[in-house]
Design a protein around this motif. Sequence first.
Motif, PDB file in Angstrom:
ATOM      1  N   LEU A 133      21.166   5.314   5.824  1.00 39.21           N
ATOM      2  CA  LEU A 133      20.194   4.431   5.188  1.00 39.21           C
ATOM      3  C   LEU A 133      19.085   5.255   4.548  1.00 39.21           C
ATOM      4  CD1 LEU A 133      19.160   1.439   4.870  1.00 39.21           C
ATOM      5  CD2 LEU A 133      17.810   1.873   6.927  1.00 39.21           C
ATOM      6  N   ALA A 134      18.734   4.934   3.308  1.00 38.56           N
ATOM      7  CA  ALA A 134      17.611   5.574   2.641  1.00 38.56           C
ATOM      8  C   ALA A 134      16.331   4.795   2.931  1.00 38.56           C
ATOM      9  CB  ALA A 134      17.844   5.650   1.134  1.00 38.56           C
ATOM     10  N   VAL A 135      15.242   5.522   3.150  1.00 37.34           N
ATOM     11  CA  VAL A 135      13.961   4.898   3.484  1.00 37.34           C
ATOM     12  C   VAL A 135      12.953   5.247   2.391  1.00 37.34           C
ATOM     13  CG1 VAL A 135      12.129   4.695   5.191  1.00 37.34           C
ATOM     14  CG2 VAL A 135      14.475   5.119   5.939  1.00 37.34           C
ATOM     15  N   PRO A 136      12.616   4.286   1.521  1.00 37.35           N
ATOM     16  CA  PRO A 136      11.622   4.560   0.471  1.00 37.35           C
ATOM     17  C   PRO A 136      10.243   4.795   1.067  1.00 37.35           C
ATOM     18  CG  PRO A 136      12.882   2.548   0.010  1.00 37.35           C
ATOM     19  CD  PRO A 136      13.148   2.917   1.429  1.00 37.35           C
ATOM     20  N   LEU A 137       9.568   5.809   0.555  1.00 41.15           N
ATOM     21  CA  LEU A 137       8.223   6.152   1.006  1.00 41.15           C
ATOM     22  C   LEU A 137       7.293   6.260  -0.202  1.00 41.15           C
ATOM     23  CD1 LEU A 137       9.118   9.034   3.515  1.00 41.15           C
ATOM     24  CD2 LEU A 137       8.754   6.619   4.066  1.00 41.15           C
ATOM     25  N   CYS A 138       6.097   5.709  -0.082  1.00 41.21           N
ATOM     26  CA  CYS A 138       5.082   5.821  -1.128  1.00 41.21           C
ATOM     27  C   CYS A 138       3.794   6.352  -0.507  1.00 41.21           C
ATOM     28  CB  CYS A 138       4.800   4.468  -1.779  1.00 41.21           C
ATOM     29  SG  CYS A 138       6.201   3.757  -2.668  1.00 41.21           S
ATOM     30  N   GLY A 139       3.223   7.361  -1.134  1.00 41.90           N
ATOM     31  CA  GLY A 139       1.976   7.924  -0.628  1.00 41.90           C
ATOM     32  C   GLY A 139       1.428   8.959  -1.574  1.00 41.90           C
ATOM     33  N   ASP A 140       0.160   9.312  -1.383  1.00 48.60           N
ATOM     34  CA  ASP A 140      -0.521  10.260  -2.270  1.00 48.60           C
ATOM     35  C   ASP A 140      -0.699  11.640  -1.652  1.00 48.60           C
ATOM     36  OD1 ASP A 140      -0.838   8.313  -4.239  1.00 48.60           O
ATOM     37  OD2 ASP A 140      -2.767   7.628  -3.426  1.00 48.60           O
ATOM     38  N   GLY A 176       7.087   7.637  -5.026  1.00 48.95           N
ATOM     39  CA  GLY A 176       5.894   7.833  -5.840  1.00 48.95           C
ATOM     40  C   GLY A 176       4.615   7.627  -5.047  1.00 48.95           C
ATOM     41  N   GLY A 177       3.518   7.539  -5.776  1.00 48.17           N
ATOM     42  CA  GLY A 177       2.203   7.431  -5.156  1.00 48.17           C
ATOM     43  C   GLY A 177       1.947   6.086  -4.504  1.00 48.17           C
ATOM     44  N   LEU A 178       0.806   5.989  -3.838  1.00 44.18           N
ATOM     45  CA  LEU A 178       0.481   4.771  -3.087  1.00 44.18           C
ATOM     46  C   LEU A 178       0.343   3.567  -4.011  1.00 44.18           C
ATOM     47  CD1 LEU A 178       0.064   4.145  -0.073  1.00 44.18           C
ATOM     48  CD2 LEU A 178      -2.393   4.169  -0.504  1.00 44.18           C
ATOM     49  N   LYS A 197       3.373   4.238   2.837  1.00 45.58           N
ATOM     50  CA  LYS A 197       4.127   2.989   2.984  1.00 45.58           C
ATOM     51  C   LYS A 197       5.575   3.337   3.274  1.00 45.58           C
ATOM     52  CE  LYS A 197       4.370  -1.549   2.700  1.00 45.58           C
ATOM     53  NZ  LYS A 197       3.380  -2.518   3.191  1.00 45.58           N
ATOM     54  N   GLY A 198       6.135   2.738   4.319  1.00 44.45           N
ATOM     55  CA  GLY A 198       7.518   3.013   4.648  1.00 44.45           C
ATOM     56  C   GLY A 198       8.016   2.161   5.795  1.00 44.45           C
ATOM     57  N   PHE A 199       9.316   2.119   5.986  1.00 42.13           N
ATOM     58  CA  PHE A 199       9.974   1.376   7.068  1.00 42.13           C
ATOM     59  C   PHE A 199       9.731  -0.125   6.954  1.00 42.13           C
ATOM     60  CE2 PHE A 199       9.028   5.618   8.777  1.00 42.13           C
ATOM     61  CZ  PHE A 199      10.297   6.036   9.143  1.00 42.13           C
TER      62      PHE A 199
END
Length: 217
Positions: A149-156, A179-181, A127-129
């Motif tokens: 700009l910081a881009v939060p990312l979530c994934g496993d 963190g995780g998905l 998940k991102g952008f």
Amino acid sequence: MRIGVLGTGRMADALGTQWARAGHELFIGGRSRPKAQALAARIGHGARAGSLREAAGFGEVTLLAVAHEGVEAALEAAGAAEGTLSGRALIDCTNAIVPGRFTLATDGGPGMAERIAARAVGARVVKGFCHCADAVWRMTPPVFADGPLAVPLCGDDEEALEAVRALVRDMGCAPLDGGGLERARLLESTVAFLLGFWFGGMEPRAALPPLAAQSPA
């Protein structure tokens, strides 16, 4: 990096253009081949176009950039249930937000990223952008008074996350590990909450103290 793009809208245009400029090879897939071809022509830099299924099978990374109402149909047309996205990093930049209410259309169930992961067999969803409008992603680069700009990312999947982090850096932004998905639904809720402020003409950053202020004495 080879990047398949599922969708021909504004987010596909903004992100795809940035990545093509950075030297990545793009393939635009759409339900309408003429629309996909038109977007590829606008992006330039050798971008190609075709069907959603062709884009799904194109590269190491795939961007899913369609309205949340069209996600299921797009994944079906791309052959996601048949494993066309298996092993690929699948970036989910969708927002399932009820217009005008700024609440989640997925409220009471799994978030969009988790729903996509369940439908895209073998895909490594990140998940991102999703927290900015396409106008921000068109900036070259998206840098403000206090830095990139910081881009939060979530994934496993760490390998998929690292590929997406590289794409974030290529845009002049800074990846921010979220963190995780399972935490993607928190990011989705945060975006809905922030949109309420932005559309109301308020500055949500004013509610966030600097990191140093949160540290114990």
